[in-house]
Design a protein around this motif. Structure first.
Motif, short mmCIF file in Angstrom:
data_model
loop_
_atom_site.label_atom_id
_atom_site.label_comp_id
_atom_site.label_asym_id
_atom_site.label_seq_id
_atom_site.Cartn_x
_atom_site.Cartn_y
_atom_site.Cartn_z
N GLN A 1 0.82 -1.21 0.00
CA GLN A 1 0.00 0.00 0.00
C GLN A 1 0.86 1.26 0.00
O GLN A 1 0.56 2.23 -0.71
N ILE A 2 1.91 1.27 0.80
CA ILE A 2 2.79 2.44 0.82
C ILE A 2 3.41 2.67 -0.56
O ILE A 2 3.48 3.81 -1.05
N ARG A 3 3.83 1.60 -1.21
CA ARG A 3 4.38 1.74 -2.56
C ARG A 3 3.33 2.28 -3.52
O ARG A 3 3.63 3.16 -4.35
N THR A 4 2.11 1.78 -3.41
CA THR A 4 1.03 2.26 -4.27
C THR A 4 0.75 3.74 -4.03
O THR A 4 0.53 4.51 -4.97
N ALA A 5 0.78 4.15 -2.76
CA ALA A 5 0.53 5.55 -2.42
C ALA A 5 1.60 6.46 -3.02
O ALA A 5 1.30 7.54 -3.57
N ILE A 6 2.86 6.04 -2.94
CA ILE A 6 3.95 6.84 -3.49
C ILE A 6 3.83 6.95 -5.01
O ILE A 6 4.01 8.03 -5.59
N VAL A 7 3.52 5.83 -5.64
CA VAL A 7 3.33 5.84 -7.10
C VAL A 7 2.18 6.75 -7.48
O VAL A 7 2.27 7.52 -8.45
N TRP A 8 1.09 6.69 -6.73
CA TRP A 8 -0.08 7.55 -7.01
C TRP A 8 0.31 9.01 -6.90
O TRP A 8 -0.05 9.83 -7.78
N LEU A 9 1.03 9.37 -5.87
CA LEU A 9 1.47 10.76 -5.71
C LEU A 9 2.35 11.18 -6.88
O LEU A 9 2.19 12.28 -7.43
N TRP A 10 3.27 10.31 -7.27
CA TRP A 10 4.20 10.66 -8.35
C TRP A 10 3.47 10.81 -9.68
O TRP A 10 3.70 11.77 -10.43
N ARG A 11 2.57 9.87 -9.98
CA ARG A 11 1.85 9.92 -11.26
C ARG A 11 0.87 11.08 -11.32
O ARG A 11 0.49 11.52 -12.41
N ASN A 12 0.44 11.58 -10.17
CA ASN A 12 -0.50 12.70 -10.13
C ASN A 12 0.17 14.00 -9.68
O ASN A 12 -0.52 14.95 -9.31
N ALA A 13 1.49 14.02 -9.74
CA ALA A 13 2.22 15.18 -9.23
C ALA A 13 1.78 16.47 -9.90
O ALA A 13 1.59 17.50 -9.22
N ALA A 14 1.61 16.46 -11.21
CA ALA A 14 1.27 17.71 -11.92
C ALA A 14 -0.06 18.26 -11.44
O ALA A 14 -0.17 19.46 -11.13
N SER A 15 -1.08 17.42 -11.35
CA SER A 15 -2.40 17.90 -10.93
C SER A 15 -2.43 18.28 -9.45
O SER A 15 -3.26 19.10 -9.04
N LEU A 16 -1.53 17.69 -8.67
CA LEU A 16 -1.48 17.99 -7.24
C LEU A 16 -0.57 19.16 -6.92
O LEU A 16 -0.48 19.59 -5.77
N GLY A 17 0.14 19.66 -7.93
CA GLY A 17 1.06 20.76 -7.72
C GLY A 17 2.35 20.36 -7.04
O GLY A 17 3.00 21.18 -6.38
N LEU A 18 2.77 19.11 -7.24
CA LEU A 18 3.98 18.59 -6.62
C LEU A 18 5.12 18.53 -7.63
O LEU A 18 4.89 18.35 -8.83
N ALA A 19 6.33 18.67 -7.13
CA ALA A 19 7.52 18.54 -7.97
C ALA A 19 7.91 17.07 -8.01
O ALA A 19 8.37 16.52 -7.00
N GLU A 20 7.72 16.42 -9.15
CA GLU A 20 7.94 14.98 -9.22
C GLU A 20 9.40 14.59 -9.04
O GLU A 20 9.70 13.41 -8.79
N ASP A 21 10.30 15.54 -9.14
CA ASP A 21 11.72 15.24 -8.97
C ASP A 21 12.22 15.62 -7.57
O ASP A 21 13.44 15.69 -7.34
N ARG A 22 11.28 15.82 -6.62
CA ARG A 22 11.68 16.21 -5.27
C ARG A 22 10.92 15.38 -4.22
O ARG A 22 10.50 15.90 -3.19
N PHE A 23 10.78 14.09 -4.47
CA PHE A 23 10.06 13.21 -3.56
C PHE A 23 11.01 12.66 -2.49
O PHE A 23 12.04 12.06 -2.79
N ASN A 24 10.63 12.84 -1.23
CA ASN A 24 11.38 12.33 -0.09
C ASN A 24 10.42 11.52 0.79
O ASN A 24 9.25 11.87 0.92
N LEU A 25 10.92 10.45 1.39
CA LEU A 25 10.08 9.57 2.18
C LEU A 25 10.58 9.52 3.62
O LEU A 25 11.78 9.39 3.86
N GLY A 26 9.64 9.63 4.56
CA GLY A 26 9.99 9.53 5.97
C GLY A 26 8.84 8.96 6.77
O GLY A 26 7.70 8.97 6.32
N GLY A 27 9.14 8.48 7.94
CA GLY A 27 8.10 7.95 8.81
C GLY A 27 8.67 7.51 10.13
O GLY A 27 9.87 7.28 10.27
N HIS A 28 7.79 7.42 11.12
CA HIS A 28 8.20 7.16 12.50
C HIS A 28 7.79 5.77 12.96
O HIS A 28 6.67 5.32 12.69
N SER A 29 8.69 5.08 13.63
CA SER A 29 8.44 3.77 14.24
C SER A 29 8.10 2.74 13.15
O SER A 29 8.95 2.46 12.31
#
Length: 285
Positions: free
Chosen positions: A121-149
């Motif tokens: 699911q996490i991989r799917t979420a990241i792919v979804w964000l990347w593929r929809n970067a333009a419509s979401l106003g995200l820079a597709e070449d500036r993806f960073n991943l982080g999380g706690h515990s």
């Protein structure tokens, strides 16, 4: 990592089941939820964006309002069995103020889910964000991943992902950096604790989904962080992860925020004046 034979089940329980070390654990969660609700009332954001059909396959996205801003995709903790993205919105405040977009990813919780399902699911979420970067106003070449515990574990699994194997349109270096926070990198010891009652790890799955035994998919730099006051086993997990992934040529740095445990770490992450926030912000590409 082979379980330390000197650690009996009671010791492993105390070392890993860290909420039992905080009598105020329930109040901590209530405080985070209240702070997050107040933040959302002011910040707005795009809430519950669907990256898949399951009810928990949702993302909350907050924008810094700057073109070309780095994105931090954040995965919450809770030992894969508790928690919700909505309780962590407050963490976004200093990132937005310092020019970083932030997305909070939800996922199925065990026992309804499983670590293999959640990882996918996490991989799917990241792919979804990347593929929809333009419509979401995200820079597709500036993806960073982080999380706690548990999110730190899932961050490391994301860094070990062969993205082109998922889709030919995906760049191998989709993730520009990773910041696993207070992570679990060898899942084997958890099988000896009550954490596994809901998670249901067997020996094979624990090994297959332990980042310690994976290779990073790229040379994206990794900042492995935790609280200096965390238990010995959390420090050992981070030390071993840094040691093993360094062997693969990755630039990986360890940082321990002074005078905080597993939970106060999150409060410090949300503090723009903390050493931890400055370190993480400076790491994002």
């Amino acid at each position: 990592m082979v379980k330390d034979p000197a650690l009996d089940r009671a010791t492993l329980e105390r070392e890993y089941n860290v909420r039992k070390n905080r009598p105020d654990f329930e109040q901590i969660g209530k405080d985070w939820a209240a702070r997050s609700a107040a933040f959302r009332d002011k910040a707005g954001g795009r809430l519950d964006l669907a990256y898949g059909p399951a009810p928990r396959e949702r993302i909350d996205l907050f924008s810094a309002g700057r073109k070309g801003a780095p994105l931090l995709a954040y995965i919450h903790g809770g030992y894969w069995q508790r928690g919700d993205k909505s309780a962590y919105s407050f963490v976004a405040a200093p990132f937005l103020a310092n020019g970083v977009d932030i997305a909070f990813i939800n996922y199925n919780l065990c026992p309804n889910g499983s670590i293999p399902v959640i990882t996918a699911q996490i991989r799917t979420a990241i792919v979804w964000l990347w593929r929809n970067a333009a419509s979401l106003g995200l820079a597709e070449d500036r993806f960073n991943l982080g999380g706690h515990s548990a999110g730190g574990h899932l961050t490391a699994m994301g860094l070990a992902t062969d993205w082109p194997a998922i889709g030919s349109d995906l760049p191998r270096d989709l993730l520009k950096s990773g910041v696993p926070m207070s992570g679990l990198y060898d899942l084997g010891p958890l099988r000896e604790t009550e954490i596994n009652d809901a998670v249901g790890l067997d020996a094979a799955t624990a090994r297959d989904y332990s980042p310690l035994f994976k290779k990073p998919a790229t040379l994206a730099p990794v900042l492995a962080t935790l609280g200096d006051g965390e238990t010995t086993q959390f420090h050992r997990q981070t030390d071993r992860f840094v040691e093993e992934w360094t062997k693969h040529g990755v630039r990986i740095e360890r940082f321990a925020e002074p005078a905080v445990d597993h939970f106060d770490y999150v409060n410090r992450l949300a503090d723009a004046k903390s050493a931890l926030f400055g370190k993480v912000r400076g790491w994002l590409k």
